[in-house]
Every structure is written in C-alpha cells, then in structure tokens.
Motif scaffolding. Sequence first.
Motif, PDB file in Angstrom:
ATOM      1  N   SER A  14       0.838  -1.206   0.000  1.00  0.00           N
ATOM      2  CA  SER A  14       0.000   0.000   0.000  1.00  0.00           C
ATOM      3  C   SER A  14       0.873   1.256   0.000  1.00  0.00           C
ATOM      4  CB  SER A  14      -0.924   0.003   1.225  1.00  0.00           C
ATOM      5  OG  SER A  14      -0.164   0.075   2.433  1.00  0.00           O
ATOM      6  N   GLY A  15       1.924   1.220  -0.794  1.00  0.00           N
ATOM      7  CA  GLY A  15       2.816   2.362  -0.865  1.00  0.00           C
ATOM      8  C   GLY A  15       3.804   2.441   0.282  1.00  0.00           C
ATOM      9  N   THR A  16       3.941   1.367   1.049  1.00  0.00           N
ATOM     10  CA  THR A  16       4.810   1.410   2.227  1.00  0.00           C
ATOM     11  C   THR A  16       6.270   1.624   1.843  1.00  0.00           C
ATOM     12  OG1 THR A  16       4.827  -1.019   2.197  1.00  0.00           O
ATOM     13  CG2 THR A  16       3.307   0.047   3.721  1.00  0.00           C
ATOM     14  N   SER A  17       6.746   0.938   0.796  1.00  0.00           N
ATOM     15  CA  SER A  17       8.154   1.087   0.409  1.00  0.00           C
ATOM     16  C   SER A  17       8.444   2.515  -0.021  1.00  0.00           C
ATOM     17  CB  SER A  17       8.502   0.114  -0.725  1.00  0.00           C
ATOM     18  OG  SER A  17       8.451  -1.219  -0.278  1.00  0.00           O
ATOM     19  N   PHE A  18       7.521   3.130  -0.746  1.00  0.00           N
ATOM     20  CA  PHE A  18       7.712   4.519  -1.168  1.00  0.00           C
ATOM     21  C   PHE A  18       7.828   5.434   0.047  1.00  0.00           C
ATOM     22  CE2 PHE A  18       5.435   8.581  -1.993  1.00  0.00           C
ATOM     23  CZ  PHE A  18       6.416   9.190  -2.770  1.00  0.00           C
ATOM     24  N   ILE A  19       6.918   5.292   0.991  1.00  0.00           N
ATOM     25  CA  ILE A  19       6.958   6.131   2.197  1.00  0.00           C
ATOM     26  C   ILE A  19       8.242   5.890   2.979  1.00  0.00           C
ATOM     27  CG2 ILE A  19       5.874   6.490   4.459  1.00  0.00           C
ATOM     28  CD1 ILE A  19       3.163   6.063   3.062  1.00  0.00           C
ATOM     29  N   GLN A  20       8.623   4.628   3.129  1.00  0.00           N
ATOM     30  CA  GLN A  20       9.846   4.299   3.858  1.00  0.00           C
ATOM     31  C   GLN A  20      11.078   4.880   3.175  1.00  0.00           C
ATOM     32  OE1 GLN A  20       9.138   0.140   3.736  1.00  0.00           O
ATOM     33  NE2 GLN A  20       7.676   0.204   5.451  1.00  0.00           N
ATOM     34  N   ASN A  21      11.110   4.828   1.855  1.00  0.00           N
ATOM     35  CA  ASN A  21      12.257   5.372   1.131  1.00  0.00           C
ATOM     36  C   ASN A  21      12.314   6.895   1.233  1.00  0.00           C
ATOM     37  OD1 ASN A  21      13.128   2.837   0.352  1.00  0.00           O
ATOM     38  ND2 ASN A  21      12.084   2.898  -1.619  1.00  0.00           N
ATOM     39  N   ASP A 118      -7.289  -0.601  -2.406  1.00  0.00           N
ATOM     40  CA  ASP A 118      -8.444  -1.438  -2.756  1.00  0.00           C
ATOM     41  C   ASP A 118      -8.013  -2.858  -3.123  1.00  0.00           C
ATOM     42  OD1 ASP A 118      -8.646  -1.759  -6.005  1.00  0.00           O
ATOM     43  OD2 ASP A 118      -7.612   0.082  -5.413  1.00  0.00           O
ATOM     44  N   LEU A 119      -8.917  -3.817  -2.850  1.00  0.00           N
ATOM     45  CA  LEU A 119      -8.611  -5.231  -3.029  1.00  0.00           C
ATOM     46  C   LEU A 119      -8.307  -5.603  -4.478  1.00  0.00           C
ATOM     47  CD1 LEU A 119     -11.195  -6.965  -0.652  1.00  0.00           C
ATOM     48  CD2 LEU A 119      -8.715  -6.851  -0.372  1.00  0.00           C
ATOM     49  N   ALA A 120      -8.910  -4.921  -5.434  1.00  0.00           N
ATOM     50  CA  ALA A 120      -8.676  -5.267  -6.837  1.00  0.00           C
ATOM     51  C   ALA A 120      -7.220  -5.037  -7.228  1.00  0.00           C
ATOM     52  CB  ALA A 120      -9.597  -4.449  -7.748  1.00  0.00           C
ATOM     53  N   ARG A 121      -6.553  -4.103  -6.578  1.00  0.00           N
ATOM     54  CA  ARG A 121      -5.122  -3.911  -6.821  1.00  0.00           C
ATOM     55  C   ARG A 121      -4.268  -4.717  -5.846  1.00  0.00           C
ATOM     56  NH1 ARG A 121      -4.028   2.404  -6.966  1.00  0.00           N
ATOM     57  NH2 ARG A 121      -5.736   2.479  -5.446  1.00  0.00           N
ATOM     58  N   GLN A 122      -4.770  -4.917  -4.635  1.00  0.00           N
ATOM     59  CA  GLN A 122      -3.982  -5.616  -3.625  1.00  0.00           C
ATOM     60  C   GLN A 122      -3.812  -7.103  -3.927  1.00  0.00           C
ATOM     61  OE1 GLN A 122      -2.305  -3.361  -2.258  1.00  0.00           O
ATOM     62  NE2 GLN A 122      -2.663  -3.776  -0.091  1.00  0.00           N
ATOM     63  N   HIS A 162      -2.566 -10.036   6.355  1.00  0.00           N
ATOM     64  CA  HIS A 162      -2.036  -8.707   6.074  1.00  0.00           C
ATOM     65  C   HIS A 162      -3.043  -7.754   5.435  1.00  0.00           C
ATOM     66  CE1 HIS A 162       2.198  -9.489   7.026  1.00  0.00           C
ATOM     67  NE2 HIS A 162       2.004 -10.697   6.547  1.00  0.00           N
ATOM     68  N   GLN A 163      -4.209  -8.265   4.995  1.00  0.00           N
ATOM     69  CA  GLN A 163      -5.131  -7.415   4.250  1.00  0.00           C
ATOM     70  C   GLN A 163      -6.544  -7.351   4.840  1.00  0.00           C
ATOM     71  OE1 GLN A 163      -4.027  -5.475   1.918  1.00  0.00           O
ATOM     72  NE2 GLN A 163      -1.986  -6.372   1.871  1.00  0.00           N
ATOM     73  N   ALA A 164      -6.742  -7.946   6.000  1.00  0.00           N
ATOM     74  CA  ALA A 164      -8.037  -7.819   6.684  1.00  0.00           C
ATOM     75  C   ALA A 164      -8.055  -6.467   7.396  1.00  0.00           C
ATOM     76  CB  ALA A 164      -8.246  -8.968   7.657  1.00  0.00           C
ATOM     77  N   ILE A 165      -8.217  -5.410   6.622  1.00  0.00           N
ATOM     78  CA  ILE A 165      -8.033  -4.049   7.130  1.00  0.00           C
ATOM     79  C   ILE A 165      -8.971  -3.716   8.300  1.00  0.00           C
ATOM     80  CG2 ILE A 165      -8.015  -1.599   6.524  1.00  0.00           C
ATOM     81  CD1 ILE A 165      -5.742  -3.225   5.311  1.00  0.00           C
TER      82      ILE A 165
END
Length: 357
Positions: A14-21, A118-122, A162-165
Amino acid sequence: MAERLVLHIGSMKSGTSFIQNVLGENKDALMEQGVLFPGARWKAQVAAVRDLSGTGGPGQPPMDEAGPWRTLCDEIHAWPGTAVVSMEFLGPRTTAQIERVVASFPDTSIEVVLSCRDLARQIPAMWLESVQNGSTTGWQDFLDAVRTEDKSVVAGRNFWRHQAIPAMARRWAGGIAPHSLTLLTVPRPGAEPGLLWQRFASILDVDPAGCDLEVRANPSIGLATAQMLLRLNRRMQKDDGTLPASYDKYVKHILAKRGLVERQRIEPKLGLAQGWVVKRGQQQVKRLRADGHRVVGDLDELLPVPVEGIHADEVSLEQELDAAVEGLAHMVGAWSVSERRKRRRERRRAARAADDT
C-alpha cells in the motif's frame, strides 16, 4: 523522551516502500522539522519488529535488553519531538504484542497509521510479491484461497493476515488512546504525483515540499517473469517444502528486484475483474465507516474497480522463455561483476601482505 510516536503499520503493498524510502532518504530534512526516523538504516526497524515478534512472549526466548527492539526504543526515548516508525510487519501483531508496543512508550503519545489500498489492486500485487519471495502457488489457486478465506492454505492465510483491514484497524485502535488511529488511503491510478506522501506528511505535520521524492521505486515484477519464477520456485523447492538459503539473495534480489523487474513495462499485466472482489471490498468499506476511524484520503478509494489485464494462464511459453533468457543474461552479468570485485579484493590483500613483509 519523544513527545509523539507515529507507527506506520502497513498494510503490505500500500505504498509502504515509497513512504519508507522518502523517510529514509530525507532523515536530515525531517529532523530539521522535529521528526526522527530512527535507525542507522531502515533495516534496523525491520530487525526491531522481528525482535518484538519473536521474543519476550509466551513460549518465546526472553527479549535481549540490548537487542534491536530495545535499541530502537532507546533512540526514540532520547528524541524530544516526533518519531516515526514505518514497518508493515507491525500490522498483523496480536493484541498482546500491541500491548507490549504501547508499554514500551509509557510517556509518549502513540498514533497509528494504517495505509490501505483497494482489493482489486492488492490481490494481484500480493500474488506477484509472493512469487518473488519463493511461493509455488499459482495465480488461480491463490485467487481461490483468497476468495474462500481458506486458512488451511498458506496463500489465503497470509493474504488475509495482512489485508483484513477492518480487523487490523479495530485491533490496533483498541490498544491505543481513542481516536489515535488513522486510515491512510492510497490514491487511485492517475492521481497527482506525490499525493500519497502529501497525505502522510499531513499526518506527521511536516511540510511535504521539504522532502525529495526522487527515491528508488519498488515496482512489482511483470506477469511473464512471475510465471517463469513460479516454475523456478517449484524446481528449487526441497522435499521438505523449503528453498535453498541462497534463494533470497540470488533469486529475489539479484534476479528479480535488480534485474527482471525492469521488464514490467513490456510484459502483460495481471488483470482482476470478479464480482466477489467488488463485494468484499464494499463490505470492508462499510465496516470501516461504521467503526468511525479518522481517514486521510477517501474511503471510496478502497472500493474495488476492475483491473485491466489477462489471466496468468494466458501468458505464452515464448513470453516466459524471453523472461528466462533475459534473467540468465542478467545473472551472468552480475556474476562477472562479482568476480571482478573478488579479484580486486584479492589483489589488494596480496599487496597489503607484500607491504607487511
């Protein structure tokens, strides 16, 4: 003592690597704004969360007081402003582990950020990620396991862990102060570049323009590469279901992340357009709205929209062969570079030994 700790707990893909970088590449700029991103490198946060997860609990070895988690906590305690930890392995922590996190910072205000897409991308993203991590589960079997939520199948169990938000958000919200959890939604494709960072920066209360967003990306592998790697994983898997210890270094990182990921632009895209995905996403959004969490972004962005592309079985053998040949060429090149570096090190050692004599 840190006045405020922001825990970015995921979810995965969910964009985590981008935020971390962005956080890691802009540590000095963030410190000027009163925000600490602890650890000499982000890997220190990974080690800390693994330490928290694997020690100190029932049936686990005791936590080392000088270990990664305590070391990270000490650095945060020594900072007078806001500290931010971003590690998606925090997301699926148990209630007991959440209590241990909170207990580690008794005099600090803790806020939790759960980024979600969203689940369709996840669903496609998580399958592609699993393949480059050594999974031998094909796309259709993965899809069936996710749809049925079959916990006896590793793929289905890991996905919903990991995805049961809604469940993840509810569990964390119950362990911290009221109204201290924020849902950060990932913008739809085509949104303004940098919008995800702008949203995260607003949570940190920093100027988003004060950070350089030109950081290394973490794109997914392409579909032909995934199908080829799936064959490789099945070939390399041992009788006990494990992979060689060298898999992570040579296959995941050198072959996939540093090589074949560049093919993503020319390979077919994995599509997903099934009614159950839309229905499941709508159910998640309904639960999240009812729970009343703070939202940065828009919960409507979590409503699944069909992803255009093809089924994995439609990838041709020729497309897989192209990926395999390019991967072989990349590995030969990487081996050649490694050998040259090895010879240079040997010459330097020999020269130093000659000087000593």
